[in-house]
Design a protein around this motif. Structure first.
Motif, PDB file in Angstrom:
ATOM      1  N   MET A 256     -47.205   8.086  31.222  1.00 19.63           N
ATOM      2  CA  MET A 256     -46.008   8.363  30.924  1.00 19.63           C
ATOM      3  C   MET A 256     -45.422   6.989  30.344  1.00 19.63           C
ATOM      4  O   MET A 256     -45.738   5.799  30.667  1.00 19.63           O
ATOM      5  CB  MET A 256     -45.381   8.620  32.116  1.00 19.63           C
ATOM      6  N   LYS A 257     -44.774   7.183  29.204  1.00 18.07           N
ATOM      7  CA  LYS A 257     -43.979   5.986  28.495  1.00 18.07           C
ATOM      8  C   LYS A 257     -43.178   5.234  29.459  1.00 18.07           C
ATOM      9  O   LYS A 257     -42.332   5.804  30.242  1.00 18.07           O
ATOM     10  CB  LYS A 257     -43.424   6.329  27.243  1.00 18.07           C
ATOM     11  N   LYS A 258     -43.364   3.931  29.338  1.00 18.23           N
ATOM     12  CA  LYS A 258     -42.333   2.903  30.169  1.00 18.23           C
ATOM     13  C   LYS A 258     -41.220   2.881  29.548  1.00 18.23           C
ATOM     14  O   LYS A 258     -40.954   2.979  28.288  1.00 18.23           O
ATOM     15  CB  LYS A 258     -42.822   1.690  30.411  1.00 18.23           C
ATOM     16  N   ARG A 259     -39.927   2.674  30.282  1.00 16.23           N
ATOM     17  CA  ARG A 259     -38.557   2.847  29.766  1.00 16.23           C
ATOM     18  C   ARG A 259     -37.726   1.431  30.484  1.00 16.23           C
ATOM     19  O   ARG A 259     -37.904   1.127  31.558  1.00 16.23           O
ATOM     20  CB  ARG A 259     -37.979   3.989  30.221  1.00 16.23           C
TER      21      ARG A 259
ATOM     22  N   ARG B 153     -40.579  -2.416  21.721  1.00 22.94           N
ATOM     23  CA  ARG B 153     -40.886  -0.922  20.845  1.00 22.94           C
ATOM     24  C   ARG B 153     -42.116  -1.029  20.159  1.00 22.94           C
ATOM     25  O   ARG B 153     -42.752  -0.038  19.982  1.00 22.94           O
ATOM     26  CB  ARG B 153     -39.661  -1.108  19.928  1.00 22.94           C
ATOM     27  N   ARG B 154     -42.414  -2.202  19.519  1.00 21.77           N
ATOM     28  CA  ARG B 154     -43.687  -2.367  18.852  1.00 21.77           C
ATOM     29  C   ARG B 154     -44.820  -2.016  19.807  1.00 21.77           C
ATOM     30  O   ARG B 154     -46.138  -1.743  19.335  1.00 21.77           O
ATOM     31  CB  ARG B 154     -43.906  -3.643  18.516  1.00 21.77           C
TER      32      ARG B 154
ATOM     33  N   ASP C 231     -44.761   0.254  22.091  1.00 20.99           N
ATOM     34  CA  ASP C 231     -44.780   1.726  22.684  1.00 20.99           C
ATOM     35  C   ASP C 231     -43.805   1.770  23.609  1.00 20.99           C
ATOM     36  O   ASP C 231     -44.163   2.603  24.507  1.00 20.99           O
ATOM     37  CB  ASP C 231     -45.967   2.301  22.245  1.00 20.99           C
ATOM     38  N   ILE C 232     -43.068   0.821  24.259  1.00 16.48           N
ATOM     39  CA  ILE C 232     -42.242   0.909  25.441  1.00 16.48           C
ATOM     40  C   ILE C 232     -40.943   1.263  25.045  1.00 16.48           C
ATOM     41  O   ILE C 232     -40.420   0.762  24.044  1.00 16.48           O
ATOM     42  CB  ILE C 232     -42.099  -0.442  25.943  1.00 16.48           C
ATOM     43  N   GLU C 233     -40.230   2.326  25.660  1.00 10.42           N
ATOM     44  CA  GLU C 233     -38.922   2.962  25.189  1.00 10.42           C
ATOM     45  C   GLU C 233     -37.726   1.772  25.636  1.00 10.42           C
ATOM     46  O   GLU C 233     -38.027   1.482  26.881  1.00 10.42           O
ATOM     47  CB  GLU C 233     -38.669   4.337  25.634  1.00 10.42           C
TER      48      GLU C 233
ATOM     49  N   ASP D 107     -37.698   1.825  34.164  1.00 12.65           N
ATOM     50  CA  ASP D 107     -38.822   1.046  34.864  1.00 12.65           C
ATOM     51  C   ASP D 107     -38.165  -0.224  35.039  1.00 12.65           C
ATOM     52  O   ASP D 107     -38.817  -1.167  35.640  1.00 12.65           O
ATOM     53  CB  ASP D 107     -40.080   1.251  34.230  1.00 12.65           C
TER      54      ASP D 107
ATOM     55  N   GLY E 219     -46.846  -3.003  30.040  1.00 12.47           N
ATOM     56  CA  GLY E 219     -47.915  -2.361  29.286  1.00 12.47           C
ATOM     57  C   GLY E 219     -49.267  -3.059  29.386  1.00 12.47           C
ATOM     58  O   GLY E 219     -50.280  -2.608  28.906  1.00 12.47           O
TER      59      GLY E 219
ATOM     60  N   ALA F  53     -51.823  -4.701  25.486  1.00 12.09           N
ATOM     61  CA  ALA F  53     -50.472  -4.149  24.663  1.00 12.09           C
ATOM     62  C   ALA F  53     -49.945  -5.756  24.263  1.00 12.09           C
ATOM     63  O   ALA F  53     -49.588  -5.630  23.067  1.00 12.09           O
ATOM     64  CB  ALA F  53     -49.633  -3.370  25.672  1.00 12.09           C
TER      65      ALA F  53
END
Length: 178
Positions: free
Chosen positions: A1-4, A26-27, A29-31, A65, A164, A168
């Motif tokens: 699941m994507k971290k926020r 964002r690069r 892939d963390i929202e 998160d 990440g 990452a």
């Protein structure tokens, strides 16, 4: 699941302390959701205007998160408002990460999160904080602090590593030649 990540925004923010971490997260892939404390558009210390993704009042912070609080002269208004300190308490109580740069560790102090912890902050606020390390970035468990605009890239990489992992962070560092 994507971290926020929930990034707070208000007038008087330090531009590089918002844009650099948000871009690099964002690069990775963390929202990142930029939430305005007041008006949807905020003006930074240097006159640059940024439009937030949402108003803080329109979201549920529990789905994130990490709480990220940028610094700048607007930190005084954040302290008077009180919502940033309350959010920091909530995130900490839920064992979620709280990140602050420059003068924003003052909000962490207001929230009671610095007692017995390792942290850094902008040099002009260290006396009010009762200390702070002379380091660019300090990670103490779920508490991540950095000392100012000149450390925004290092701070962003620490946030990426925390959320990440090393791979990452290495990928993003290579992409931006950091």
């Amino acid at each position: 699941m994507k971290k926020r990540v929930l990034c707070l925004l208000n007038d008087g923010f330090e531009e590089i302390e918002v844009v650099t971490p948000v871009d690099l997260l964002r690069r990775a892939d963390i929202e990142v959701v930029i939430a305005a404390m007041g008006d949807r558009t905020a003006t930074g210390r240097g006159g640059i205007r940024i439009e937030a993704d949402v108003l803080l009042s329109d979201i549920n912070p529990s789905g994130f998160d990490m709480l990220f609080i940028p610094g700048g002269p607007g930190v005084g208004d954040l302290r008077q408002d009180g919502r940033a300190a309350e959010l920091a308490k909530e995130f900490s109580a839920a064992e979620k990460a709280v990140a602050a740069i420059c003068a924003a560790p003052l909000i962490l102090m207001d929230a009671g999160l610095l007692e017995g912890r390792r942290f850094t902050a902008y040099q002009s606020v260290r006396e009010e904080l009762g200390g702070g390390l002379d380091e660019r970035v300090v990670v103490d468990g779920e508490l991540i602090t950095s000392c100012g605009a000149g450390t925004a890239l290092d701070f962003a990489m620490a946030l990426i590593t925390y959320l990440g992992g090393e791979h990452a962070a290495e990928r993003v560092a290579e992409e931006v030649m950091a």
